[in-house]
Write a protein that holds these residues in place. Structure first.
Motif, mmCIF file in Angstrom:
data_model
loop_
_atom_site.group_PDB
_atom_site.id
_atom_site.type_symbol
_atom_site.label_atom_id
_atom_site.label_comp_id
_atom_site.label_asym_id
_atom_site.label_seq_id
_atom_site.Cartn_x
_atom_site.Cartn_y
_atom_site.Cartn_z
ATOM 1 N N PRO A 56 0.811 -1.214 0.000
ATOM 2 C CA PRO A 56 0.000 0.000 0.000
ATOM 3 C C PRO A 56 0.847 1.268 0.000
ATOM 4 C CG PRO A 56 0.122 -0.888 2.207
ATOM 5 C CD PRO A 56 0.872 -1.845 1.326
ATOM 6 N N SER A 58 3.382 3.983 -1.337
ATOM 7 C CA SER A 58 4.046 4.445 -2.538
ATOM 8 C C SER A 58 4.787 5.712 -2.187
ATOM 9 C CB SER A 58 3.051 4.683 -3.668
ATOM 10 O OG SER A 58 2.021 5.530 -3.243
ATOM 11 N N LYS A 118 11.349 7.913 9.167
ATOM 12 C CA LYS A 118 10.498 6.757 9.470
ATOM 13 C C LYS A 118 11.217 5.460 9.138
ATOM 14 C CE LYS A 118 5.790 8.250 9.738
ATOM 15 N NZ LYS A 118 5.632 9.622 9.200
ATOM 16 N N GLN B 26 -7.801 4.028 -5.392
ATOM 17 C CA GLN B 26 -7.319 2.876 -4.623
ATOM 18 C C GLN B 26 -8.513 2.194 -3.963
ATOM 19 O OE1 GLN B 26 -4.013 1.633 -3.441
ATOM 20 N NE2 GLN B 26 -5.412 0.107 -2.615
ATOM 21 N N THR B 33 -4.582 -1.938 6.975
ATOM 22 C CA THR B 33 -3.227 -1.563 6.593
ATOM 23 C C THR B 33 -3.244 -0.208 5.900
ATOM 24 O OG1 THR B 33 -2.436 -3.824 6.382
ATOM 25 C CG2 THR B 33 -1.273 -2.160 5.117
ATOM 26 N N LEU B 34 -4.199 -0.017 5.027
ATOM 27 C CA LEU B 34 -4.219 1.204 4.223
ATOM 28 C C LEU B 34 -4.413 2.462 5.067
ATOM 29 C CD1 LEU B 34 -4.026 2.420 1.445
ATOM 30 C CD2 LEU B 34 -6.444 1.942 1.091
ATOM 31 N N PRO B 36 -3.527 3.238 8.277
ATOM 32 C CA PRO B 36 -2.284 3.725 8.905
ATOM 33 C C PRO B 36 -1.295 4.279 7.877
ATOM 34 C CG PRO B 36 -2.840 1.543 9.727
ATOM 35 C CD PRO B 36 -3.801 1.841 8.623
ATOM 36 N N VAL B 37 -1.293 3.684 6.683
ATOM 37 C CA VAL B 37 -0.393 4.165 5.633
ATOM 38 C C VAL B 37 -0.802 5.567 5.189
ATOM 39 C CG1 VAL B 37 0.269 3.817 3.223
ATOM 40 C CG2 VAL B 37 0.313 1.899 4.808
ATOM 41 N N ALA B 40 0.061 8.112 7.820
ATOM 42 C CA ALA B 40 1.496 8.429 7.824
ATOM 43 C C ALA B 40 1.928 9.125 6.538
ATOM 44 C CB ALA B 40 2.310 7.153 8.026
ATOM 45 N N ARG B 41 0.969 9.360 5.656
ATOM 46 C CA ARG B 41 1.235 10.032 4.371
ATOM 47 C C ARG B 41 2.216 9.261 3.513
ATOM 48 N NH1 ARG B 41 0.639 16.368 4.574
ATOM 49 N NH2 ARG B 41 -1.222 16.500 5.837
ATOM 50 N N LEU B 42 2.118 7.951 3.580
ATOM 51 C CA LEU B 42 3.015 7.138 2.764
ATOM 52 C C LEU B 42 2.355 6.694 1.472
ATOM 53 C CD1 LEU B 42 4.718 5.118 5.614
ATOM 54 C CD2 LEU B 42 5.754 6.852 4.163
ATOM 55 N N ALA B 43 1.137 7.121 1.246
ATOM 56 C CA ALA B 43 0.464 6.896 -0.028
ATOM 57 C C ALA B 43 -0.508 8.049 -0.224
ATOM 58 C CB ALA B 43 -0.276 5.569 -0.039
ATOM 59 N N MET B 44 -0.741 8.401 -1.475
ATOM 60 C CA MET B 44 -1.616 9.534 -1.754
ATOM 61 C C MET B 44 -2.616 9.216 -2.861
ATOM 62 S SD MET B 44 0.719 12.930 -1.598
ATOM 63 C CE MET B 44 2.098 12.306 -2.522
ATOM 64 N N ASN B 115 -3.513 -7.660 0.187
ATOM 65 C CA ASN B 115 -2.356 -6.933 0.697
ATOM 66 C C ASN B 115 -1.139 -7.859 0.783
ATOM 67 O OD1 ASN B 115 -1.190 -4.537 1.894
ATOM 68 N ND2 ASN B 115 -1.224 -5.629 3.857
ATOM 69 N N PHE B 150 4.120 -8.551 -0.046
ATOM 70 C CA PHE B 150 3.196 -7.509 -0.498
ATOM 71 C C PHE B 150 2.900 -7.596 -1.985
ATOM 72 C CE2 PHE B 150 4.944 -5.310 3.313
ATOM 73 C CZ PHE B 150 3.753 -5.172 3.996
#
Lengths: 195, 264
Positions: A56, A58, A118, B26, B33-34, B36-37, B40-44, B115, B150
């Motif tokens: 998930p 990116s 992180k 998405q 999982t998605l 928390p991601v 944390a701004r790890l996906a947009m 996932n 993954f």
């Protein structure tokens, strides 16, 4: 934290051809999954952009790389630094060597990377595995690319047919190979931060 | 989190259309999982397409020789299902041991397998039992579905709709869990199928895999006690702050023996 990543691959071409291919930003770009840009910004400096996706997560990494030692077509040393926004950063150095072997060329890299942000909270979990699969993917495509570049027929040896002049090969971005691998590997660690 | 659009389509066709028309869209199921991601701004993603209410993805059915579980079924519903309990008690137990109650009431079987977290529980059951996974486009065997950490055989825009599992009374999942996250530090699913013994291990680091050496050992008359980590490739394991590769490797053999003993 510091992570050491090493690897070696057998390429089906002469060291000269491998060196040439490692100089070719177009070849590198086409072999590296997610590579969006790769360009030279100064004599010995390059920038690159890689979009990586693992599960998930990116992230876009932009990196700058600088070469410190060059010995074509045998080895080069490099310093690199990558920024991935909130994901964190990676910086370090690597040594890439090319050695003739069994009619081909063995490429070996040894890289030390420091990761922070992180990334650093994750530990090294999955970094090895991801680096390995990224490297396999890259060198699989790279081997096919150099095989296509290799002059038709004749033994690989045919030593130094006017080995490309040093002027031509200086400024090689060969170090982009381990640098980008490491940046992406570091990102994989992010993917598991919530475990 | 960044600003994004949210859609809750009423049918699978609508969901597929939403995913197809926007490359940044998405799919989201339970979001365990998605979310928390995203936080944390790890996906947009530009849009979230919520699959939870799709009628095509809900329900648990008894089918010929087993059960079919809709992809949007939560872990709590699998654990509480009379159909699953009757056909495949080990799977109900596995579902009841995932995370904590909050996670079990949000997380779904479809989300977990799509996932394919390398420490998730469900993939080991599907792989050991030889389950088949139905998607919006096709049916895929578990063996071909899980392709590494993954990573799955799913194409972009393809949605898991259901999982079909064979009935099996002689199956057991044992998890050596991380006490905080309840993820598998290592987990082992063992099953006695008509075709032979099947053992799948999760939590190693590179993704779920079958321990074929131990399967062959048992099917050729070997004893459970003779199964040791010497028969298990250390390369399947990686280390982290919770445990080294060697530690996981050792624990894997221990819990596989326990799971197998529970079958006997």
């Amino acid at each position: 934290m510091i992570i050491e990543i090493t690897g070696s691959y057998l390429l089906p071409c002469s060291p000269q051809t491998a060196w040439q291919a490692l100089n070719d930003t177009e070849v590198l770009k086409s072999c590296l999954k997610g590579c969006e840009a790769l360009e030279r910004t100064a004599e010995n400096e390059f920038t690159g952009k890689v979009a990586a996706k693992i599960g998930p997560v990116s992230a876009r990494f932009s990196g700058t790389m600088r070469q410190t030692e060059l010995d074509p077509p045998r080895s080069c040393r490099m310093q690199f630094e990558g920024q991935g926004g909130v994901a964190g950063f990676a910086k370090g150095g690597a040594l890439v060597t090319l050695t003739p072997q069994d009619g081909g060329t063995e490429l070996t890299y040894v890289a030390d990377t420091q990761i922070g942000g992180k990334l650093a909270q994750m530990g090294a979990r999955l970094v090895e595995g991801t680096a390995k699969s990224m490297a396999d993917d890259f060198f699989g495509k790279f081997a096919a690319a150099v095989a296509a570049m290799e002059p038709e027929a004749g033994p690989v040896a045919a030593p130094a047919q006017d080995a490309p002049s040093d002027e031509q090969t200086s400024g090689t971005p060969a170090w982009l190979v381990p640098a980008v691998l490491i940046v992406i590997a570091a990102m994989a660690a992010v993917a598991v931060f919530f475990h | 989190m960044y600003e994004l659009a949210y859609s809750r389509p009423a049918s699978l066709a609508d969901a597929l259309a939403l995913l197809a028309e926007d490359e940044g869209a998405q799919a989201i199921s339970g979001g365990q999982t998605l979310m928390p991601v995203l936080r944390a701004r790890l996906a947009m993603p530009s849009r979230l397409v919520d699959l939870l209410k799709l009628p095509e993805l809900t329900g648990i059915r008894t089918v010929d020789g087993g059960v079919e579980i809709g992809a949007a079924t939560t872990h709590a519903d699998v654990a509480a299902s009379a159909e699953v309990r009757a056909a495949l008690p080990a799977l109900a137990d596995l579902a009841g041991g995932i995370g904590d109650p909050a996670i079990r009431h949000r997380g779904t079987i479809g989300g977990s397998i799509a996932n394919n977290d390398p420490a998730a529980c469900y993939p080991s059951a599907l792989l050991a039992l030889g389950a088949s996974i139905t998607t919006s486009q096709r049916t895929v065997a578990a063996e071909d579905f899980f392709t590494g950490m993954f990573s799955t055989a799913l194409e972009p825009g393809e949605i898991v709709t259901a999982v079909r599992l064979p009935a099996c009374q002689r199956a057991r999942y044992i998890k050596f869990r991380n006490p905080a996250s309840r993820f598998a530090l290592v987990g082992a699913f063992a099953a006695q199928l008509p075709s032979g013994t099947r053992i799948a291990i999760t939590g190693g680091g590179h993704g779920v895999f079958r321990w074929r050496e131990a399967e062959a050992h048992l099917d050729s008359g070997g004893t459970i006690d003779a199964i040791t980590e010497d028969m298990l490739d250390l390369a399947h394991f990686t280390g982290d702050l919770h445990g080294s590769a060697e530690y996981r490797h050792h624990i894997a053999a221990v819990i596989v023996r326990r799971a197998l003993s529970a079958l006997a």
